[in-house]
Design a protein around this motif. Structure first.
Motif, PDB file in Angstrom:
ATOM      1  N   THR A  81       0.844  -1.191   0.000  1.00  0.00           N
ATOM      2  CA  THR A  81       0.000   0.000   0.000  1.00  0.00           C
ATOM      3  C   THR A  81       0.884   1.248   0.000  1.00  0.00           C
ATOM      4  O   THR A  81       2.015   1.206   0.494  1.00  0.00           O
ATOM      5  N   PRO A  82       0.387   2.362  -0.551  1.00  0.00           N
ATOM      6  CA  PRO A  82       1.199   3.586  -0.631  1.00  0.00           C
ATOM      7  C   PRO A  82       1.655   4.107   0.734  1.00  0.00           C
ATOM      8  O   PRO A  82       2.685   4.749   0.846  1.00  0.00           O
ATOM      9  N   LYS A  83       0.870   3.832   1.771  1.00  0.00           N
ATOM     10  CA  LYS A  83       1.244   4.187   3.144  1.00  0.00           C
ATOM     11  C   LYS A  83       0.522   3.201   4.062  1.00  0.00           C
ATOM     12  O   LYS A  83      -0.342   2.445   3.619  1.00  0.00           O
TER      13      LYS A  83
END
Length: 338
Positions: free
Chosen positions: A301-303
């Motif tokens: 996930t991006p973050k």
């Protein structure tokens, strides 16, 4: 005229005395008022912040907000005269704690609390709490969402697989693990768990099969979902030997902490086992290399977004401020972790 003048002087004297009394009384009240710092470089949702403010107002506490800040120096300045701090993934280091002479409690909105220096807090007599369970469904849904995503080939046109009839292992059967089990059973999966700290009958009461060793969990399951904390015993504990036990077509799901997975071992697995897949809510340090070499078999996930839902935001915010109020008003330390 004399009596009139005397009356005016007397009235003026009492007015000044009253105003001064009110002024000093206000100062005393302000000095005694509990000050709560909401320190979030990734802010809670507006609704969640409003709930914190509402509970603070009702308790007679002053809320100080430090949102979307950009440096540790800003946080250090903000803690100087506060009695309590609410954080998310923000770092509460020894330096921050030392800069807060009035600090009595830090509450981390969420389950993990490795972003708080608990040893430094204990030395200063500062209580550290988390808010277990409030984000658990959000994290569990993400774990199972990643399972579907990986099974269906990252939603590309190629033929994927199904979760029905597959075996999923839950490594640590806490609040998130219990929710993963509930959701996985809805997919028709057989659920196994390993957790030496939870009684066997408690796990089995949820319709989950208990394995005796962590090795048994990995040998048995097509999917393993990680929910262990990051500490001296668990860091890099998910190594190539453990991952190598998983059956053909296995997928490892990580919504815990990146540190628990040995990155060298993960790379080895992906190189030596073309059938092996890894999905994580926390990108490893070598994520760019893994994405380039093993596209279609890894996902990050991006973050860290396990708790990034409106519902989890609201739950964590309300739990954090409510625990602070109970701590000051009743001495409640139910969720103390240090």
């Amino acid at each position: 005229k004399f009596f009139h003048l005397q009356y005016l002087l007397t009235t003026t004297f009492y007015n000044i005395t009253f105003q001064m009394s009110v002024f000093f009384f206000t100062l005393i009240l302000e000095d005694d008022m509990k000050r709560v710092l909401l320190a979030t470089d990734k802010p809670f949702a507006a609704k969640a912040v409003s709930k914190i403010q509402e509970i603070c107002d009702k308790a007679g506490y002053q809320l100080v907000k430090l949102e979307s800040y950009t440096s540790a120096g800003q946080l250090k300045d903000a803690v100087k005269d506060v009695h309590a701090v609410i954080v998310r993934s923000d770092l509460i280091t020894k330096e921050i704690i030392d800069a807060a002479p009035e600090l009595k409690i830090v509450v981390r909105g969420g389950a993990g609390y490795d972003n708080v220096d608990c040893i430094a807090a204990s030395k200063k007599g500062v209580v550290v709490m988390n808010t277990p369970g409030v984000n658990s469904n959000a994290v569990a849904e993400l774990a199972m969402g990643m399972a579907v995503y990986m099974a269906r080939g990252l939603f590309t046109p190629k033929t994927g697989g199904e979760l029905l009839g597959k075996k999923i292992g839950i490594h640590a059967y806490g609040n998130v693990g219990k929710n993963v089990a509930r959701i996985a059973k809805g997919f028709g999966m057989t659920v196994y768990a390993f957790d030496p700290f939870v009684k066997k009958d408690v796990i089995e009461a949820d319709g989950v099969k208990v394995v005796e060793t962590v090795e048994d969990l990995y040998k048995t399951c097509h999917y393993v979902s990680l929910h262990i904390p990051a500490n001296d015993k668990t860091k890099k504990s998910i190594n190539k030997n453990l991952m190598g036990l998983m059956p053909k077509g296995a997928t490892l799901l990580n919504t815990a902490r990146k540190e628990v997975v040995c990155e060298e071992g993960l790379k080895f697995m992906l190189e030596s086992r073309p059938d092996f897949k890894y999905a994580s809510d926390i990108a490893p340090d070598n994520a760019a290399e893994l994405n380039e070499k093993f596209a279609g078999r890894v996902f990050f996930t991006p973050k860290k977004m396990g708790a990034q839902t409106n519902e989890a935001n609201d739950n964590a915010a309300e739990a954090a401020i409510s625990q602070i109020v109970r701590f000051f008003e009743k001495g409640d330390i139910t969720f103390k972790v240090n």
